[in-house]
Design a protein around this motif. Structure first.
Motif, mmCIF file in Angstrom:
data_model
loop_
_atom_site.group_PDB
_atom_site.id
_atom_site.type_symbol
_atom_site.label_atom_id
_atom_site.label_comp_id
_atom_site.label_asym_id
_atom_site.label_seq_id
_atom_site.Cartn_x
_atom_site.Cartn_y
_atom_site.Cartn_z
ATOM 1 N N GLU A 33 -2.802 -47.693 -9.545
ATOM 2 C CA GLU A 33 -2.219 -46.379 -9.310
ATOM 3 C C GLU A 33 -3.153 -45.582 -8.402
ATOM 4 N N VAL A 34 -2.563 -44.876 -7.445
ATOM 5 C CA VAL A 34 -3.354 -44.079 -6.506
ATOM 6 C C VAL A 34 -2.938 -42.612 -6.618
ATOM 7 N N THR A 35 -3.932 -41.743 -6.755
ATOM 8 C CA THR A 35 -3.695 -40.303 -6.786
ATOM 9 C C THR A 35 -4.464 -39.662 -5.636
ATOM 10 N N SER A 36 -3.773 -38.878 -4.824
ATOM 11 C CA SER A 36 -4.423 -38.118 -3.754
ATOM 12 C C SER A 36 -4.519 -36.662 -4.192
ATOM 13 N N ASN A 73 -4.626 -37.438 1.219
ATOM 14 C CA ASN A 73 -3.610 -38.474 1.330
ATOM 15 C C ASN A 73 -3.915 -39.493 2.417
ATOM 16 N N VAL A 74 -4.846 -39.181 3.313
ATOM 17 C CA VAL A 74 -5.271 -40.166 4.311
ATOM 18 C C VAL A 74 -5.909 -41.353 3.597
ATOM 19 N N TYR A 75 -6.864 -41.058 2.728
ATOM 20 C CA TYR A 75 -7.535 -42.130 1.992
ATOM 21 C C TYR A 75 -6.630 -42.703 0.907
ATOM 22 N N GLY A 76 -5.744 -41.874 0.376
ATOM 23 C CA GLY A 76 -4.794 -42.379 -0.610
ATOM 24 C C GLY A 76 -3.875 -43.424 -0.014
ATOM 25 N N ASP A 77 -3.439 -43.212 1.210
ATOM 26 C CA ASP A 77 -2.557 -44.188 1.860
ATOM 27 C C ASP A 77 -3.283 -45.498 2.133
ATOM 28 N N VAL A 90 0.218 -30.586 25.543
ATOM 29 C CA VAL A 90 -0.469 -30.272 24.294
ATOM 30 C C VAL A 90 -0.222 -31.410 23.319
ATOM 31 N N VAL A 91 -1.289 -31.958 22.774
ATOM 32 C CA VAL A 91 -1.183 -33.025 21.782
ATOM 33 C C VAL A 91 -1.663 -32.462 20.452
ATOM 34 N N SER A 92 -0.765 -32.439 19.478
ATOM 35 C CA SER A 92 -1.107 -31.891 18.165
ATOM 36 C C SER A 92 -1.719 -32.952 17.273
ATOM 37 N N PHE A 93 -2.756 -32.562 16.560
ATOM 38 C CA PHE A 93 -3.404 -33.430 15.592
ATOM 39 C C PHE A 93 -3.475 -32.688 14.257
ATOM 40 N N SER A 94 -3.571 -33.452 13.180
ATOM 41 C CA SER A 94 -3.663 -32.840 11.860
ATOM 42 C C SER A 94 -4.762 -33.502 11.061
ATOM 43 N N GLU A 95 -5.132 -32.871 9.960
ATOM 44 C CA GLU A 95 -6.172 -33.410 9.091
ATOM 45 C C GLU A 95 -5.599 -34.218 7.936
#
Length: 346
Positions: free
Chosen positions: A56-59, A41-45, A317-322
């Motif tokens: 149309e975009v599909t993630s 969804n990173v690239y989808g956005d 603490v800094v949270s990051f996600s993929e």
């Protein structure tokens, strides 16, 4: 890393033939709809930011609760690939399942590979899927954005940390494939996508280019913030559980102090030696780092011990996600990450 080897069950690839019939051999855009498929969804956005309402975009992976380590592509994913005009993937071994799908469907979609566009991996090789239209401009855009967006602090530390951050299919120590945290690369992805979209719909080319320009202006604002952070905190140390956000952190002048063996073990999904774990815990307790960068999507007993030690020591603490969190776009997400870094640095 524990290389996000997302697999495709053989059954899915066999089943899709029954779902598509002969559709995979037809022109996907024959109905006038531009279809973009992104691995996450990173690239989808980013794709939605550029194509707007014109496609149309599909993630494939879009729920931040999904664990990319365990994800298995299914027949619906194969169907989406078979109908795609443009496919966007991270590359660098992160989403190898996409190549499996593309090959199985004999796709002629233009493929945009973010790692190749980044120019960050000297060993990157392009896969040949059909016409490969998305690949022919990769080097051009990589060079372009290396000057425009790539950050001098990332360059300064590239050699110093190359072994720690890197990784490919076979050797987890040569390349950090999490290039969506490298802002200039995402600008290159946007430009390449606009170019490919214009080939499919020339009448909306100006719109696609304008959207890419707006996106890159947002990227430039984020890079300016990184430069400001670096000016105030260059050389300050941080601890990490995985190298997921390292491009963002290094571009902000920060230095990873984590023992290599610890983050490598987390990447591999194994336990670090006890002594290495103790060293990492001591690092977050002794006041020598500004904060702990914590990958909230890859946790285990040892990362939880490090997190608990950081909390007990009062270390930010800094949270990051993929994956992209729900309710925010890519630029907003990166801005929020920088906000969190600034707060942690004080």
């Amino acid at each position: 890393m524990r290389l996000r080897h997302l697999t495709v069950p053989v059954l899915a690839l066999a089943t899709v033939a029954a779902l598509t019939g002969c559709a995979a051999s037809d022109d996907p855009a024959a109905d006038g709809v531009i279809r973009i498929v992104a691995s996450t969804n990173v690239y989808g956005d980013i794709a939605r930011s550029i194509v707007g309402d014109a496609g149309e975009v599909t993630s494939i992976i879009e729920d931040s609760a999904q664990d990319p380590h365990e994800y298995e592509a299914d027949a619906r994913d194969a169907l989406a690939i078979s109908r795609a005009d443009i496919v966007i993937l991270n590359g660098g071994g992160y989403d190898e399942f996409m190549h499996t799908l593309l090959d199985a469907q004999q796709s002629e979609a233009a493929v945009i590979d973010a790692v190749h566009l980044s120019g960050l991996d000297p060993d990157a090789e392009l896969h040949d899927h059909g016409d490969g239209e998305g690949d022919e401009h990769a080097d051009e855009h990589a060079d372009e954005h290396a000057d425009e967006h790539a950050d001098e602090h990332a360059d300064e530390h590239a050699d110093e940390h190359a072994e720690d951050e890197s990784h490919d299919d076979h050797d987890h120590g040569e390349f950090n494939e999490h290039v969506w945290y490298h802002l200039g690369t995402m600008g290159a992805v946007a430009d390449e996508l606009a170019e490919q979209l214009e080939k499919l719909d020339e009448g909306k080319g100006a719109e696609f280019r304008a959207n890419a320009l707006a996106f890159n202006q947002g990227i430039q604002q984020l890079v300016a913030r990184q430069t400001t952070i670096a000016g105030e905190h260059s050389g300050e140390g941080v601890a990490i559980t995985e190298p997921v956000p390292l491009y963002l952190l290094q571009a902000s002048g920060l230095v990873n102090r984590t023992p290599d063996e610890f983050s490598e073990a987390v990447e591999e999904g194994t336990d670090a030696p006890v002594l290495v774990l103790e060293q990492t815990i001591a690092l977050v307790e002794d006041g020598s780092v500004a904060f702990l960068a914590y990958n909230e999507q890859t946790v285990g007993p040892q990362t939880e011990q490090v997190l608990a030690a950081a909390d007990a020591a009062g270390l930010p603490v800094v949270s990051f996600s993929e994956l992209l969190p729900e309710g925010i776009d890519y630029l907003g997400w990166m801005a929020a990450n920088l906000d969190a870094v600034e707060v942690a640095l004080g």
